[in-house]
Write a protein that holds these residues in place. Sequence first.
Motif, PDB file in Angstrom:
ATOM      1  N   PHE A 141     -68.500 -49.818 -73.446  1.00  0.00           N
ATOM      2  CA  PHE A 141     -68.844 -50.417 -74.739  1.00  0.00           C
ATOM      3  C   PHE A 141     -67.882 -51.527 -75.142  1.00  0.00           C
ATOM      4  CE2 PHE A 141     -68.804 -50.715 -79.355  1.00  0.00           C
ATOM      5  CZ  PHE A 141     -70.152 -50.870 -79.619  1.00  0.00           C
ATOM      6  N   TYR A 142     -66.597 -51.241 -75.083  1.00  0.00           N
ATOM      7  CA  TYR A 142     -65.627 -52.212 -75.600  1.00  0.00           C
ATOM      8  C   TYR A 142     -65.191 -53.254 -74.569  1.00  0.00           C
ATOM      9  CZ  TYR A 142     -65.203 -49.491 -79.853  1.00  0.00           C
ATOM     10  OH  TYR A 142     -65.476 -48.865 -81.041  1.00  0.00           O
ATOM     11  N   LYS A 167     -70.647 -41.940 -78.353  1.00  0.00           N
ATOM     12  CA  LYS A 167     -69.618 -42.977 -78.511  1.00  0.00           C
ATOM     13  C   LYS A 167     -68.801 -42.723 -79.770  1.00  0.00           C
ATOM     14  CE  LYS A 167     -68.568 -47.133 -80.400  1.00  0.00           C
ATOM     15  NZ  LYS A 167     -68.932 -47.655 -81.729  1.00  0.00           N
ATOM     16  N   HIS A 168     -69.513 -42.397 -80.858  1.00  0.00           N
ATOM     17  CA  HIS A 168     -68.833 -42.114 -82.118  1.00  0.00           C
ATOM     18  C   HIS A 168     -67.869 -40.934 -81.971  1.00  0.00           C
ATOM     19  CE1 HIS A 168     -68.319 -42.207 -86.446  1.00  0.00           C
ATOM     20  NE2 HIS A 168     -68.374 -40.874 -86.422  1.00  0.00           N
ATOM     21  N   PHE A 171     -64.880 -41.929 -79.867  1.00  0.00           N
ATOM     22  CA  PHE A 171     -63.945 -42.814 -80.570  1.00  0.00           C
ATOM     23  C   PHE A 171     -63.130 -42.056 -81.601  1.00  0.00           C
ATOM     24  CE2 PHE A 171     -62.527 -45.881 -83.647  1.00  0.00           C
ATOM     25  CZ  PHE A 171     -62.043 -46.898 -82.835  1.00  0.00           C
ATOM     26  N   LYS A 172     -63.817 -41.172 -82.338  1.00  0.00           N
ATOM     27  CA  LYS A 172     -63.094 -40.370 -83.337  1.00  0.00           C
ATOM     28  C   LYS A 172     -62.012 -39.535 -82.672  1.00  0.00           C
ATOM     29  CE  LYS A 172     -63.713 -39.822 -87.187  1.00  0.00           C
ATOM     30  NZ  LYS A 172     -63.016 -40.520 -88.304  1.00  0.00           N
ATOM     31  N   GLN A 175     -59.141 -41.715 -81.695  1.00  0.00           N
ATOM     32  CA  GLN A 175     -58.387 -42.109 -82.892  1.00  0.00           C
ATOM     33  C   GLN A 175     -57.478 -40.975 -83.380  1.00  0.00           C
ATOM     34  OE1 GLN A 175     -60.817 -43.159 -86.342  1.00  0.00           O
ATOM     35  NE2 GLN A 175     -59.615 -45.034 -86.570  1.00  0.00           N
TER      36      GLN A 175
ATOM     37  N   ASP B   4     -67.633 -42.843 -92.566  1.00  0.00           N
ATOM     38  CA  ASP B   4     -66.815 -43.100 -91.393  1.00  0.00           C
ATOM     39  C   ASP B   4     -67.625 -43.783 -90.298  1.00  0.00           C
ATOM     40  OD1 ASP B   4     -64.194 -42.831 -90.915  1.00  0.00           O
ATOM     41  OD2 ASP B   4     -64.377 -41.000 -89.731  1.00  0.00           O
ATOM     42  N   HIS B   5     -68.764 -43.177 -90.039  1.00  0.00           N
ATOM     43  CA  HIS B   5     -69.649 -43.659 -88.999  1.00  0.00           C
ATOM     44  C   HIS B   5     -70.052 -45.106 -89.258  1.00  0.00           C
ATOM     45  CE1 HIS B   5     -72.691 -42.234 -85.847  1.00  0.00           C
ATOM     46  NE2 HIS B   5     -72.643 -43.558 -85.809  1.00  0.00           N
ATOM     47  N   ILE B   8     -67.214 -47.524 -88.619  1.00  0.00           N
ATOM     48  CA  ILE B   8     -67.014 -47.779 -87.179  1.00  0.00           C
ATOM     49  C   ILE B   8     -68.065 -48.749 -86.652  1.00  0.00           C
ATOM     50  CG2 ILE B   8     -67.046 -46.699 -84.892  1.00  0.00           C
ATOM     51  CD1 ILE B   8     -65.808 -44.217 -86.175  1.00  0.00           C
ATOM     52  N   GLU B   9     -69.308 -48.506 -87.022  1.00  0.00           N
ATOM     53  CA  GLU B   9     -70.372 -49.390 -86.554  1.00  0.00           C
ATOM     54  C   GLU B   9     -70.151 -50.816 -87.030  1.00  0.00           C
ATOM     55  OE1 GLU B   9     -73.364 -48.544 -84.790  1.00  0.00           O
ATOM     56  OE2 GLU B   9     -72.193 -46.757 -84.322  1.00  0.00           O
ATOM     57  N   ASP B  12     -67.198 -52.445 -85.290  1.00  0.00           N
ATOM     58  CA  ASP B  12     -67.575 -52.816 -83.916  1.00  0.00           C
ATOM     59  C   ASP B  12     -68.400 -54.095 -83.908  1.00  0.00           C
ATOM     60  OD1 ASP B  12     -66.278 -50.786 -82.631  1.00  0.00           O
ATOM     61  OD2 ASP B  12     -68.001 -49.443 -82.519  1.00  0.00           O
ATOM     62  N   GLN B  16     -67.271 -57.470 -82.145  1.00  0.00           N
ATOM     63  CA  GLN B  16     -68.054 -58.025 -81.042  1.00  0.00           C
ATOM     64  C   GLN B  16     -68.777 -59.309 -81.444  1.00  0.00           C
ATOM     65  OE1 GLN B  16     -70.356 -54.550 -79.820  1.00  0.00           O
ATOM     66  NE2 GLN B  16     -68.823 -54.100 -78.224  1.00  0.00           N
ATOM     67  N   GLN B  44     -58.978 -49.415 -85.589  1.00  0.00           N
ATOM     68  CA  GLN B  44     -60.084 -49.509 -84.631  1.00  0.00           C
ATOM     69  C   GLN B  44     -59.907 -50.706 -83.701  1.00  0.00           C
ATOM     70  OE1 GLN B  44     -63.820 -48.647 -86.382  1.00  0.00           O
ATOM     71  NE2 GLN B  44     -65.013 -49.546 -84.705  1.00  0.00           N
TER      72      GLN B  44
END
Lengths: 188, 351
Positions: A141-142, A167-168, A171-172, A175, B4-5, B8-9, B12, B16, B44
Amino acid sequence: MLGSKKLNDQQLVDAIKNGDKDAMVQLYKDNGSSIRNYVLKNNGNADDAEDVLQDTCIAIWEKIRNNQLELKAKISTLAFAIARNQWLKRLNKLSKNVQMDGINTEKMTAESDSFQFDDKKKVQEVLGMIGEKCKELLTYFYFDGYDMNTIAEKMNYNNSDTVKAKKHQCFKSLQEQFLKKYSRQDFI
Amino acid sequence: MSQDHLYIEEIDAYLQGKLNPEEMAVFEQKLNSDPDFAEAFYNQKLLSELIKENARLELKAYLNTHAKTKVVSSSNWLQSKIFAVAATLIILIGAFIVFQYYSSPKLEETLAIETSLPSPETETQAPVVVRPESDQNKKPESYNDKDLLNEIVPPTIEELESRDLASIDEPTPPLMESRTESMKDDAEFDYKIAQEIKNKDTILYAVALTMLDADGSSNSYGTVKTTAKSKSAQFPAAASNSNQAKALEDTKKFVDSSSGKKAKLSKPVATKTKYTVEYWTSPVNFKGYRLTNTTLQLYGLNSYTCRLFTVNGNLYLRTQGKVYVLSPCVDACAYKLEVDPDIIQFILNQN
């Protein structure tokens, strides 16, 4: 795949898109002498030349993987241009560091774009805090800039939503693990 | 969690570059006003950079194991180094062989040092200064004693005189004849005749005047106390065994007294040593010599012009006003001029 045959530019791009690391090795071999010579002729030593050469290969890998590369020119021309930029950047950084006498005020005040990853072991340690699957997914992804569908395909997930959730989660987890041991200041 | 979700989205997407300009403006606004959001964003960002950096390190590791070993292969480098070293060695060995073959005098020079034959520099100094004092307590240097015991026979004044007379009365060429005549009955002589026949133009004979020259004064011969009288000083080959034995005894005495008391070893000592000398003519006009123990082969010279001397165990050749030092030399060696002016002068002063 590489062993016997030498890939042309298009084949090389395709191979790298498929994650063929040997294509990157060919890149390294094909452009090794010209890039090394350039660095050596411009106040670099052998270690500098090796670093620039490797960084160039990886930069091209990244560009190809992220679809940022259009084959307008020959890859060798591109490689040399990238190597040249990288070396000039390094020289700049070196002279800046000398001027600032070790006190990097710029970085302290503003959260600048660049982080410090001089300690390779630290980087590897952080990524070692999560499982291989998570690491692979996050890298896709990154680093590779793959979208969810591609990752689902690559990693045999049902659909992009599964990948998104995964992915979430990954990542959590990263972190959390990271903040247990480090803070952002460790990489500035 | 869902907040939170969303963060993050959103982050990102921003990282990007997938936000359109309006979204981007909103995002940056939030970044500047909401510290929690800013904190989440920078963390992040760092983590995504760490993921990228880790991927780069893995690629580098791959390059280091696959590209480097194949392109700038360390084993290739090692092999080439080994080859270079081997080539250098071969060249050196070759050079050494050539050197040895063509410049035997130089090789012989080192030989002489290794076998601890006295060099002219030391011989003029060492006996005078060092010996008389150090010999009191110290073990005598092995070389000197051995040399004196086994090789050097102290001469007498009579010997010297008779020798001088002989050479005056009889010039070398006839001397050779007369030697042959006078030694006819000698068993040793028979052997030599045999060799002489074998070697054609060879004279198997030598007289050597051995001198241990310290301060160069000739009148100090008198201090050497030996009673040996060699009647055939000019013909040592024919000298009787008893005579030689006596001479040896005298040598011993001489050594004893020198190491025991305030001996006068420092004074010049003339001794005589028996050498078998062969004069050879080389078909390719080679000039040089071989010297093993007491056998000396001289190439390209004739007995008419040559005189041999030993000084402090070293053998010297005098011919046509020049003095050559003859160090032991198994293979043919070139004649090497003596460099010590004292020794040259001393030998030139001899008849």
